[in-house]
Write a protein that holds these residues in place. Structure first.
Motif, PDB file in Angstrom:
ATOM      1  N   ILE A 185       0.875  -1.182   0.000  1.00 23.51           N
ATOM      2  CA  ILE A 185       0.000   0.000   0.000  1.00 23.51           C
ATOM      3  C   ILE A 185       0.912   1.232   0.000  1.00 23.51           C
ATOM      4  N   LEU A 186       0.542   2.234  -0.777  1.00 20.32           N
ATOM      5  CA  LEU A 186       1.267   3.498  -0.782  1.00 20.32           C
ATOM      6  C   LEU A 186       0.358   4.544  -0.148  1.00 20.32           C
ATOM      7  N   ALA A 187       0.869   5.263   0.842  1.00 20.18           N
ATOM      8  CA  ALA A 187       0.094   6.324   1.491  1.00 20.18           C
ATOM      9  C   ALA A 187       0.722   7.665   1.141  1.00 20.18           C
ATOM     10  N   ASP A 188      -0.019   8.494   0.421  1.00 19.55           N
ATOM     11  CA  ASP A 188       0.441   9.823   0.009  1.00 19.55           C
ATOM     12  C   ASP A 188      -0.015  10.817   1.074  1.00 19.55           C
ATOM     13  N   LEU A 189       0.962  11.404   1.774  1.00 19.91           N
ATOM     14  CA  LEU A 189       0.642  12.300   2.893  1.00 19.91           C
ATOM     15  C   LEU A 189       0.502  13.742   2.422  1.00 19.91           C
ATOM     16  N   PRO A 190      -0.233  14.568   3.181  1.00 20.64           N
ATOM     17  CA  PRO A 190      -0.360  15.984   2.800  1.00 20.64           C
ATOM     18  C   PRO A 190       1.017  16.648   2.761  1.00 20.64           C
ATOM     19  N   GLY A 191       1.234  17.478   1.754  1.00 25.73           N
ATOM     20  CA  GLY A 191       2.490  18.230   1.666  1.00 25.73           C
ATOM     21  C   GLY A 191       2.571  19.228   2.800  1.00 25.73           C
ATOM     22  N   TYR A 192       3.794  19.488   3.248  1.00 25.37           N
ATOM     23  CA  TYR A 192       3.965  20.449   4.343  1.00 25.37           C
ATOM     24  C   TYR A 192       4.742  21.675   3.856  1.00 25.37           C
ATOM     25  N   GLY A 193       4.709  22.725   4.675  1.00 24.10           N
ATOM     26  CA  GLY A 193       5.523  23.909   4.393  1.00 24.10           C
ATOM     27  C   GLY A 193       4.989  24.835   3.325  1.00 24.10           C
TER      28      GLY A 193
END
Length: 194
Positions: free
Chosen positions: A67-75
């Protein structure tokens, strides 16, 4: 064939994977969606945007063996403070479930030095004792010599060996083989044979 599973806005919506999970983290506009599409061999599995801060949820993709989990971008400064705090809480909750995360790919534009946010993410990953690899995106923008120079520079900035930084281009596919080899290594480490 890779498939989109679901999006999660809160910890209650996070999935409990039944196979190894690799998370993709990075600043807004670091090329996370482009990398997912490269790995999937599809142009539109993950929505790409020239507008930073597009991924605001945790997006899950099924790649068959993992499974690939794409996390919210930061900064991303143009996002409100409350939205940034919300993303921060989402990331905190996600990484707190570290037993479900096999590996983290930390993405960053190869042409840029790691930001304070990137360094904070490394501190975070070390705190949670999560294995990670730095993916230096947009490598097609540099000559081979300059690319090797930047890989060394990024590795030094993070205090890593050059083998822990993989230069990749979502445009040309350069570096995809090395990335797939890394994924195979991760899966073998979890007891899954690819």
């Amino acid at each position: 064939m890779a498939e989109f599973i679901t999006s999660a806005a809160t910890a209650a919506q996070f999935i409990s994977p039944d196979k190894p999970m690799i998370a993709i983290a990075g600043k807004s506009n670091s090329g996370k969606s482009t990398l997912i599409n490269l790995l999937a061999g599809q142009k539109r599995l993950a929505k790409t945007s020239s507008e930073p801060g597009r991924t605001r949820l945790v997006n899950y993709f099924d790649f068959g063996t993992f499974i690939l989990a794409d996390l919210p971008g930061y900064g991303y400064a143009a996002v409100s403070k409350s939205e940034q705090e919300k993303w921060g809480k989402t990331l905190d909750a996600f990484f707190a479930r570290k037993e479900e995360i096999s590996h983290v790919f930390l993405l960053g534009d190869i042409r840029r030095d790691p930001s304070a946010d990137d360094m904070q993410m490394i501190t975070y990953l070390n705190y949670y004792i999560l294995p990670f690899t730095v993916i230096a995106t947009k490598s097609d923008k540099l000559s081979r010599m300059k690319r090797n120079e930047r890989v060394r520079s990024v590795a030094n900035a993070y205090g890593l060996g050059v083998d822990n930084v993989i230069p990749v281009s979502g445009l040309t596919g350069d570096g995809k083989d090395k990335l797939l080899a890394k994924i195979s290594e991760i899966l073998v480490g979890t007891g899954i044979n690819k």
